[in-house]
Design a protein around this motif. Sequence first.
Motif, short mmCIF file in Angstrom:
data_model
loop_
_atom_site.label_atom_id
_atom_site.label_comp_id
_atom_site.label_asym_id
_atom_site.label_seq_id
_atom_site.Cartn_x
_atom_site.Cartn_y
_atom_site.Cartn_z
N GLY A 395 -14.06 -0.55 -9.94
CA GLY A 395 -14.85 -0.51 -8.72
C GLY A 395 -16.33 -0.68 -9.00
O GLY A 395 -17.04 -1.43 -8.30
N ALA A 396 -16.83 -0.02 -10.04
CA ALA A 396 -18.25 -0.07 -10.37
C ALA A 396 -18.68 -1.45 -10.83
O ALA A 396 -19.84 -1.84 -10.66
N ALA A 397 -17.76 -2.19 -11.44
CA ALA A 397 -18.09 -3.51 -11.96
C ALA A 397 -18.59 -4.45 -10.87
O ALA A 397 -19.32 -5.41 -11.15
N ARG A 398 -18.26 -4.15 -9.62
CA ARG A 398 -18.71 -5.00 -8.51
C ARG A 398 -20.21 -4.93 -8.31
O ARG A 398 -20.79 -5.78 -7.63
N THR A 399 -20.85 -3.93 -8.90
CA THR A 399 -22.31 -3.82 -8.81
C THR A 399 -22.98 -4.13 -10.14
O THR A 399 -24.18 -3.91 -10.30
N GLY A 400 -22.19 -4.59 -11.09
CA GLY A 400 -22.74 -4.89 -12.42
C GLY A 400 -22.87 -3.68 -13.31
O GLY A 400 -23.52 -3.76 -14.35
N VAL A 401 -22.26 -2.56 -12.95
CA VAL A 401 -22.30 -1.33 -13.75
C VAL A 401 -21.03 -1.23 -14.59
O VAL A 401 -19.92 -1.43 -14.06
N THR A 402 -21.19 -0.92 -15.85
CA THR A 402 -20.05 -0.73 -16.76
C THR A 402 -19.77 0.75 -16.93
O THR A 402 -20.68 1.53 -17.24
N ILE A 403 -18.52 1.15 -16.72
CA ILE A 403 -18.08 2.52 -17.01
C ILE A 403 -17.06 2.43 -18.13
O ILE A 403 -16.09 1.68 -18.04
N PHE A 404 -17.28 3.19 -19.20
CA PHE A 404 -16.46 3.02 -20.40
C PHE A 404 -16.08 4.36 -21.01
O PHE A 404 -16.56 5.42 -20.60
N ASN A 405 -15.21 4.28 -21.99
CA ASN A 405 -14.77 5.45 -22.74
C ASN A 405 -15.69 5.65 -23.93
O ASN A 405 -15.76 4.80 -24.82
N HIS A 406 -16.40 6.76 -23.95
CA HIS A 406 -17.29 7.07 -25.07
C HIS A 406 -16.45 7.77 -26.15
O HIS A 406 -16.17 8.96 -26.06
N GLU A 407 -16.06 7.01 -27.16
CA GLU A 407 -15.12 7.54 -28.15
C GLU A 407 -15.72 8.68 -28.98
O GLU A 407 -14.99 9.53 -29.48
N GLN A 408 -17.03 8.71 -29.11
CA GLN A 408 -17.64 9.76 -29.93
C GLN A 408 -17.74 11.09 -29.19
O GLN A 408 -17.44 12.15 -29.75
N PHE A 409 -18.14 11.05 -27.90
CA PHE A 409 -18.41 12.30 -27.18
C PHE A 409 -17.44 12.58 -26.03
O PHE A 409 -17.36 13.70 -25.54
N GLY A 462 -23.40 2.07 -8.86
CA GLY A 462 -22.09 1.82 -9.47
C GLY A 462 -21.10 2.93 -9.18
O GLY A 462 -19.90 2.66 -8.95
N LEU A 463 -21.56 4.17 -9.17
CA LEU A 463 -20.66 5.29 -8.84
C LEU A 463 -20.15 5.18 -7.40
O LEU A 463 -18.98 5.46 -7.12
N PHE A 464 -21.03 4.78 -6.49
CA PHE A 464 -20.62 4.57 -5.10
C PHE A 464 -19.50 3.53 -5.06
O PHE A 464 -18.44 3.75 -4.43
N ALA A 465 -19.71 2.40 -5.72
CA ALA A 465 -18.70 1.33 -5.71
C ALA A 465 -17.44 1.75 -6.45
O ALA A 465 -16.34 1.28 -6.13
N GLY A 466 -17.57 2.63 -7.45
CA GLY A 466 -16.40 3.10 -8.19
C GLY A 466 -15.55 4.08 -7.40
O GLY A 466 -14.32 4.06 -7.47
N ILE A 467 -16.20 4.95 -6.65
CA ILE A 467 -15.48 5.95 -5.85
C ILE A 467 -14.84 5.31 -4.62
O ILE A 467 -13.77 5.73 -4.16
N LEU A 468 -15.46 4.27 -4.10
CA LEU A 468 -15.05 3.69 -2.82
C LEU A 468 -13.58 3.28 -2.76
O LEU A 468 -12.89 3.64 -1.78
N PRO A 469 -13.01 2.57 -3.74
CA PRO A 469 -11.60 2.19 -3.63
C PRO A 469 -10.65 3.40 -3.60
O PRO A 469 -9.59 3.33 -2.98
N ILE A 470 -11.04 4.48 -4.27
CA ILE A 470 -10.20 5.68 -4.25
C ILE A 470 -10.30 6.34 -2.88
O ILE A 470 -9.30 6.76 -2.30
#
Length: 481
Positions: A395-409, A462-470
Motif C-alpha cells: 500500500g505504501a509503495a503507491r506513494t513512493g515509500v518503502t516499508i521493509f524488514n529490518h533484519e538487524q533490529f 506512506g503509512l496512510f497509503a499502507g493502512i488504507l487497503p486494510i
Amino acid sequence: MNRRWFMVCCWVIVSTLQIAVAVETPEVFSVSPLTENEQIVVDSIQQKQVLETVSFLASDDMNGRDTPSEELDAAATYVAERFRKAGLEGLGPEGSFFQTTELFRTAAPETTAVLKVDATEPVHLTILIGTIDPISANGAVRVGDGGEGDPGENGEKVQLVEIDELPLPPQAADNPMAALVTYMRRTAPLVRQGVKVVLVRVADDSILYDAAASLRQKAIAIPPQFEPKCAIVLVSATQALEGHVTIKVPANVRTATPVHNVICVLRGGDAEAAKQAVLVSAHLDHIGPAQHGADKVNNGADDNASGVTGVLMLADAFGRLEERPKRSIIFMTFWGEEKGLLGSKYFAEHPLWNLDDIVANVNLEMIGRPEENAEGKAWGTGWPHSNLGPQMAVGAARTGVTIFNHEQFGEMLYGRSDNASFVAKGVIAHSFSAGSLHTDYHQPSDEVSKLNIPHMTKIIQGLFAGILPIARGELTPKATP
C-alpha cells in the motif's frame, strides 16, 4: 531397504520439501491505485503541520512528558483536541477522548526506622524502602551472601536479617530504581522465608544513602506485583547488633495520580465491517527531565513525539476522506510506555473495543530520523510473525515509500514497544519505525532541530497509503503459523 519403503521415504522427503518451499515463498499482494480523493488526502499531509505538531509535543514546555506529570496531561489534552478537530468520535466513557486510570507511586517513608538493641538507647536508621504497611520486627540473624538458606533455627520463621552491602555502580545514586531492583532481587529468597526487615551493613559514604534520599524525595511507579514485600534499612557497618534486636519501620508513602490514554475512532462506512478496526497508536510519554547537565529537558522529539505526530496527521487525513473506509480506525496514544508499556497494557486488560475485532495494530515509534541512505523508507518489527508488514508495504509503495524488514533490529524490538501488549493478547500488532537508533536516544539532545521533517512527512503519507487497503477491506492481515 525394500522398494516399497524406499518409495514411501522418497514421497515423504519430496512432500516435506514442497511444504518448506510453500512456507518460504512470500505472499504477493495487490491493491487498487489511489483514487483522486485519496491522492488529494495524501498531498494534504504537509511538512508545515508536521513541524508545528512535533514542535509543540517536544517543546521545552513539555519538560520531557514524564509519567505522571502535568506536562504529560497537557500533551494528552492537546491530542484529544486534535482528535476532536479532525471530526472523530471519542471512544472513552460517555464519548470522552480519555481512558483514565490511576497510577500508584511509591516513596520511601518520610521518617527513619527506629532500632533498639537490648536496653541501649534507640538508634535512628535511614530506610531505602519500606512496605505498604508499617512493620515491627525482631530477632536479628546473620545470613550469608547467598541468602538461600533458612535463617531461622529449628525451622522457625524470623522477621529480621542482616546482609552485607551489594556492589552498585555510581550511577545508582541518580537511578534509585536500579538500586531498589538489585536489592529486591537479593532479598526475594528471604521474603519467601518470612523475613520482614533486611538490615544492610553500609559504609558511611555508601551511595545507598543518596539513593534513599532520592526515593524519599520523588515517588516512583512500581507495578503492584513488584511492590516491596520487606523493608530494606541501612545500618552502619560499626553499629552493634549483638543481643536482642527490635526495629520499627514506618510505611511507604503511596500516592495515586490520574493518567490518560487518549482514544478516538473513525467509524467504518459498512455496518458489518465497521465492527472490525485497525488500531493506529503511539506512546505519548517520554522520560521526564534530566538530573544533570546544562540542558535538563529530555525533549523526546524522535522518541516519541514523532510517532504521536504521525498518529495525529493520520487522524486528520482519514477524517478528510470523502468515502469512509469499510472498517473502523481507532487512533490512540498511550501513557507510561517508558515505565514498562503501562498504558497499552492497561488498555489491553480493559479494552474499549473488542480485541478479537482489532484486525491489526499499527504502532508508530521514532519516525523522524532515517538511517543513512534510508530517506523515504520505514521498517516493521517482528516481520515474520504476520503478513502485516508486506501488506503495509504494497500500500505504501503507491506513494513512493518503502516499508521493509529490518533484519538487524526488527525482531529484537518486536517485544519492546506498545505493540507487545497486544501481541500478548493474540492481536496482530507491529511497530513501524522510520528512524535509527541514534546516539541522542533518551538524551536532552533528542531535539526537533535534528528531525528530518521532509522524510517524516513522506513516511506519514506512506503509512496512510499502507493502512488504507486494510481499512478498506481489500487486505486482511493474518498471523504466520
